[in-house]
Design a protein around this motif. Structure first.
Motif, PDB file in Angstrom:
ATOM      1  N   THR A 159       0.831  -1.206   0.000  1.00  0.00           N
ATOM      2  CA  THR A 159       0.000   0.000   0.000  1.00  0.00           C
ATOM      3  C   THR A 159       0.862   1.251   0.000  1.00  0.00           C
ATOM      4  O   THR A 159       0.624   2.198  -0.765  1.00  0.00           O
ATOM      5  N   LYS A 160       1.877   1.284   0.859  1.00  0.00           N
ATOM      6  CA  LYS A 160       2.766   2.454   0.929  1.00  0.00           C
ATOM      7  C   LYS A 160       3.511   2.660  -0.383  1.00  0.00           C
ATOM      8  O   LYS A 160       3.664   3.795  -0.853  1.00  0.00           O
ATOM      9  N   ASP A 161       3.965   1.569  -0.980  1.00  0.00           N
ATOM     10  CA  ASP A 161       4.670   1.662  -2.269  1.00  0.00           C
ATOM     11  C   ASP A 161       3.734   2.170  -3.367  1.00  0.00           C
ATOM     12  O   ASP A 161       4.146   2.929  -4.249  1.00  0.00           O
ATOM     13  N   GLY A 165       2.354   9.085  -6.797  1.00  0.00           N
ATOM     14  CA  GLY A 165       2.549  10.457  -6.383  1.00  0.00           C
ATOM     15  C   GLY A 165       1.495  11.029  -5.453  1.00  0.00           C
ATOM     16  O   GLY A 165       1.139  12.210  -5.563  1.00  0.00           O
ATOM     17  N   MET A 166       0.999  10.219  -4.527  1.00  0.00           N
ATOM     18  CA  MET A 166      -0.058  10.675  -3.630  1.00  0.00           C
ATOM     19  C   MET A 166       0.434  10.896  -2.202  1.00  0.00           C
ATOM     20  O   MET A 166      -0.369  11.079  -1.284  1.00  0.00           O
ATOM     21  N   GLY A 225      -5.069  -2.166 -11.896  1.00  0.00           N
ATOM     22  CA  GLY A 225      -4.498  -3.489 -11.651  1.00  0.00           C
ATOM     23  C   GLY A 225      -3.901  -3.598 -10.259  1.00  0.00           C
ATOM     24  O   GLY A 225      -4.100  -4.595  -9.556  1.00  0.00           O
ATOM     25  N   CYS A 226      -3.179  -2.558  -9.844  1.00  0.00           N
ATOM     26  CA  CYS A 226      -2.580  -2.541  -8.501  1.00  0.00           C
ATOM     27  C   CYS A 226      -3.650  -2.535  -7.421  1.00  0.00           C
ATOM     28  O   CYS A 226      -3.537  -3.237  -6.409  1.00  0.00           O
ATOM     29  N   ARG A 245      -6.037   8.133  -1.754  1.00  0.00           N
ATOM     30  CA  ARG A 245      -6.100   9.105  -0.657  1.00  0.00           C
ATOM     31  C   ARG A 245      -6.764   8.478   0.568  1.00  0.00           C
ATOM     32  O   ARG A 245      -6.380   8.759   1.710  1.00  0.00           O
ATOM     33  N   TYR A 246      -7.751   7.627   0.310  1.00  0.00           N
ATOM     34  CA  TYR A 246      -8.390   6.910   1.420  1.00  0.00           C
ATOM     35  C   TYR A 246      -7.400   5.952   2.073  1.00  0.00           C
ATOM     36  O   TYR A 246      -7.286   5.887   3.304  1.00  0.00           O
ATOM     37  N   LEU A 247      -6.665   5.233   1.249  1.00  0.00           N
ATOM     38  CA  LEU A 247      -5.683   4.276   1.760  1.00  0.00           C
ATOM     39  C   LEU A 247      -4.577   4.980   2.544  1.00  0.00           C
ATOM     40  O   LEU A 247      -4.039   4.423   3.502  1.00  0.00           O
ATOM     41  N   LYS A 248      -4.242   6.195   2.127  1.00  0.00           N
ATOM     42  CA  LYS A 248      -3.201   6.952   2.809  1.00  0.00           C
ATOM     43  C   LYS A 248      -3.541   7.168   4.282  1.00  0.00           C
ATOM     44  O   LYS A 248      -2.661   7.199   5.145  1.00  0.00           O
TER      45      LYS A 248
END
Length: 273
Positions: free
Chosen positions: A171-173, A179-180, A215-216, A254-257
């Motif tokens: 997720t971090k990668d 670029g988020m 895909g990711c 942005r949600y995952l961040k």
């Protein structure tokens, strides 16, 4: 407990691999496996020389630049060899997932999952894991890598009362890749007021980049069911993505961040054999 046979260190390029004696040995063992499984056939060097270099760049630094011609697909050849070996030793192949094998008796079960040349396996009986490890190493050139902690982007933490599975690093990668990192986080993956359509009049964007992002995200749903619906909606527009679609897809990032370290918890359950 699940265990695995899997590589731990991966070189960044060919030159780095050829500078490491362990990787040179690994490449030689791989070539030997090709010959044993009849995947490749040794042939005369093709002309011009450049053609061989394009086809087999990974071995360009070898002094003899030995040339092999593909006889059949290597992954398929390996799977056929391994599948035959396992079935001959009492394993049953899965009817839905043909890469899943199992063997069981009245009290115990051993599950084996194949992914190309990586293998993970687990059992309700530790002795079965040890027997399987010895069986595989008696037939194939494999190394036992110990308890499973990381596999295909999945982080695994095994405890006595259950197992945590996450994709925190992935997720971090992913957030960094698109670029988020500097963008603000949001509380939900998709705005409920947004109604997505083909947006025929919208600005066309790079189709390849949009598909790469989708895909990711689709792979990330393996451990993040909370984004499954939003990703599924965005995936509908891969044939002709517009700027509005990319904006919606990036909102998922942005949600995952804001919630990167989320795990799936699988409590211990008894196998019903």
């Amino acid at each position: 407990m699940f265990t695995c046979f899997i590589s731990q260190i991966e070189p960044k390029d060919v030159l780095q691999a050829l500078d490491d004696t362990h990787w040179i040995q690994a490449m030689q063992e791989e070539l030997n496996q090709f010959e044993r499984n009849k995947v490749w056939e040794l042939v005369q060097r093709p002309t011009p020389r450049l053609e061989a270099i394009r086809m087999f760049l990974a071995y360009a630094a070898h002094k003899n630049f030995i040339v092999y011609q593909m006889d059949k697909q290597a992954p398929r050849a390996w799977y056929d060899t391994l599948s035959q070996f396992l079935t001959e030793n009492g394993f049953t192949k899965g009817k839905v997932d043909r890469t899943l094998f199992r063997i069981q008796d009245k009290k115990s079960i051993l599950l084996v999952q194949i992914y190309v040349d990586d293998i993970i396996f687990g059992s309700t009986n530790k002795e079965l894991c040890e027997k399987f490890s010895n069986l595989m190493q008696s037939k194939f050139e494999m190394s036992m890598m110990g308890e499973l902690t990381f596999f295909l982007g999945l982080q695994v933490k095994q405890l006595k009362n259950g197992t945590f599975i996450s994709q925190t690093k992935y997720t971090k990668d992913l957030i960094k890749k698109f670029g988020m990192e500097e963008k603000s986080s949001v509380k939900i993956p998709m705005n409920t007021s947004v109604k997505m359509d083909m947006d025929s009049d919208g600005k066309t964007i790079d189709q390849t980049r949009y598909r790469a992002l989708i895909g990711c995200l689709l792979y990330l749903t393996e451990s993040r069911p909370d984004i499954t619906f939003a990703v599924g909606v965005c995936a509908r527009f891969q044939s002709a993505p517009k700027e509005s679609h990319m904006t919606t897809a990036k909102r998922i990032l942005r949600y995952l961040k804001g919630c990167q370290e989320v795990d799936l918890w699988y409590p211990v359950r008894k196998f019903i054999c």
